[in-house]
Design a protein around this motif. Sequence first.
Motif, PDB file in Angstrom:
ATOM      1  N   VAL A 131       0.855  -1.188   0.000  1.00  0.00           N
ATOM      2  CA  VAL A 131       0.000   0.000   0.000  1.00  0.00           C
ATOM      3  C   VAL A 131       0.891   1.238   0.000  1.00  0.00           C
ATOM      4  O   VAL A 131       1.795   1.342   0.843  1.00  0.00           O
ATOM      5  N   PRO A 132       0.695   2.184  -0.920  1.00  0.00           N
ATOM      6  CA  PRO A 132       1.479   3.426  -0.871  1.00  0.00           C
ATOM      7  C   PRO A 132       1.285   4.110   0.486  1.00  0.00           C
ATOM      8  O   PRO A 132       0.172   4.134   1.036  1.00  0.00           O
ATOM      9  N   CYS A 133       2.359   4.683   1.013  1.00  0.00           N
ATOM     10  CA  CYS A 133       2.265   5.245   2.353  1.00  0.00           C
ATOM     11  C   CYS A 133       3.252   6.399   2.524  1.00  0.00           C
ATOM     12  O   CYS A 133       4.110   6.636   1.669  1.00  0.00           O
ATOM     13  N   ALA A 134       3.118   7.082   3.643  1.00  0.00           N
ATOM     14  CA  ALA A 134       4.029   8.165   3.999  1.00  0.00           C
ATOM     15  C   ALA A 134       3.945   8.355   5.506  1.00  0.00           C
ATOM     16  O   ALA A 134       2.975   7.936   6.146  1.00  0.00           O
ATOM     17  N   LEU A 135       4.972   8.998   6.061  1.00  0.00           N
ATOM     18  CA  LEU A 135       4.945   9.316   7.481  1.00  0.00           C
ATOM     19  C   LEU A 135       4.226  10.640   7.705  1.00  0.00           C
ATOM     20  O   LEU A 135       4.366  11.574   6.911  1.00  0.00           O
ATOM     21  N   SER A 136       3.474  10.722   8.789  1.00  0.00           N
ATOM     22  CA  SER A 136       2.964  12.019   9.224  1.00  0.00           C
ATOM     23  C   SER A 136       4.166  12.853   9.654  1.00  0.00           C
ATOM     24  O   SER A 136       5.019  12.378  10.407  1.00  0.00           O
ATOM     25  N   LEU A 137       4.233  14.104   9.184  1.00  0.00           N
ATOM     26  CA  LEU A 137       5.374  14.958   9.512  1.00  0.00           C
ATOM     27  C   LEU A 137       5.116  15.863  10.714  1.00  0.00           C
ATOM     28  O   LEU A 137       5.977  16.672  11.062  1.00  0.00           O
ATOM     29  N   ASP A 138       3.961  15.727  11.345  1.00  0.00           N
ATOM     30  CA  ASP A 138       3.690  16.489  12.563  1.00  0.00           C
ATOM     31  C   ASP A 138       4.514  15.907  13.707  1.00  0.00           C
ATOM     32  O   ASP A 138       4.461  14.704  13.970  1.00  0.00           O
ATOM     33  N   ARG A 139       5.294  16.737  14.364  1.00  0.00           N
ATOM     34  CA  ARG A 139       6.175  16.252  15.420  1.00  0.00           C
ATOM     35  C   ARG A 139       5.377  15.602  16.544  1.00  0.00           C
ATOM     36  O   ARG A 139       4.389  16.132  17.040  1.00  0.00           O
ATOM     37  N   GLY A 140       5.814  14.406  16.919  1.00  0.00           N
ATOM     38  CA  GLY A 140       5.156  13.665  17.979  1.00  0.00           C
ATOM     39  C   GLY A 140       3.991  12.815  17.510  1.00  0.00           C
ATOM     40  O   GLY A 140       3.486  11.980  18.269  1.00  0.00           O
ATOM     41  N   ASP A 141       3.570  13.013  16.267  1.00  0.00           N
ATOM     42  CA  ASP A 141       2.454  12.239  15.713  1.00  0.00           C
ATOM     43  C   ASP A 141       3.035  11.073  14.928  1.00  0.00           C
ATOM     44  O   ASP A 141       3.139  11.111  13.707  1.00  0.00           O
ATOM     45  N   LEU A 142       3.451  10.030  15.647  1.00  0.00           N
ATOM     46  CA  LEU A 142       4.150   8.913  15.007  1.00  0.00           C
ATOM     47  C   LEU A 142       3.120   7.986  14.370  1.00  0.00           C
ATOM     48  O   LEU A 142       2.633   7.033  14.986  1.00  0.00           O
TER      49      LEU A 142
END
Length: 347
Positions: free
Chosen positions: A69-80
């Motif tokens: 599944v295409p994906c990405a990391l959330s770039l909001d700090r602390g929002d892992l």
Amino acid sequence: MKTILFLFGGCSTEYEVSLQSAHAVLQALDHSRYTPLAVGITREGRWLRYGGPLFHLETGDWEAQPDCVPCALSLDRGDLRLLWLDGSGRSEPFDAAFPVLHGKNGEDGTVQGLLELIGAPIIGCGALSSALCMDKDRSHKLAALAGVRVPRGHLFRRGDDAGEIARAAEALGYPLFVKPVRSGSSFGVSRVAAPEHLAAAAEEAFRHDREILLEEAVPGFEVSCAILGSTALTVGAVAEFQVEGGFIDYGEKYADGGTLRIYCPARIPPEKATEIQETAKRIYRCLDCRVFARVDLFLTPWGELVFNEVNTIPGCTPHSCYPGMMQAIGLDFQTLVSRLVELGVEA
């Protein structure tokens, strides 16, 4: 139970090595304590959440499986969280990240910087130490300031005068080595025995990086130290590398039928092994390493130690050198993987 994000593959010449390491680490993970969240990075740089059988990492066809599944990391700090980019709006939280990546775009501080940006605990070295250890010139300069002998060398950038490169080579003396400043698994590295081969070696090195290093050929053989920890350090048995011709290239490291022989423990006196371990720890600390790394040095015929390089994400299969050095002091592969994860999560 903590969820660990595992990153594998990557835009690197060491893509295949990463797949083998990730396969082994994911198999050895203690699933009673940790839930794996596997994300593969294709050669082209696409991030895919992978939920299929692990054997597809070994066969190399993981990205062709329907479980991607295409994906990405959330770039909001602390929002892992890992965000699914399939239109479902789904996301998955995680507690720490384990980059099982080798070479550029994975072991060089790029991915580590992204993880530090979002505040994710990293199972391995951080952005600064990863970048420094990948850089053969700057890591040598820092090690020298820490009192460790390093090879004589000269740095050149793309576009520098060929005559200057030739004169520097003459001053160093042949044979010598020509290396990309930032590269792994000996890609782009050449042993040059005579002036007529210098230009081709420099051209090959510049294919891999914008800077190259001309470096003296240090007599003797290579020794290696596995280090585990961030504050208190555990050091594995010293390993000795022997190869015909004295140059361990990519083929010798990973291909069948090579002449590379690894002796662990190394065939050296105990007091010399202790000196190697202490020197390796000094280098590890001065380059700000944490969790784990492998420190490689040369041992000359007269017993002098010369720094070669640090691998911040060494090969992680049960048959790789780093786990072998830890096995020699009683840490089996499954226990080692658990310790790595514990150290990264705790930091």
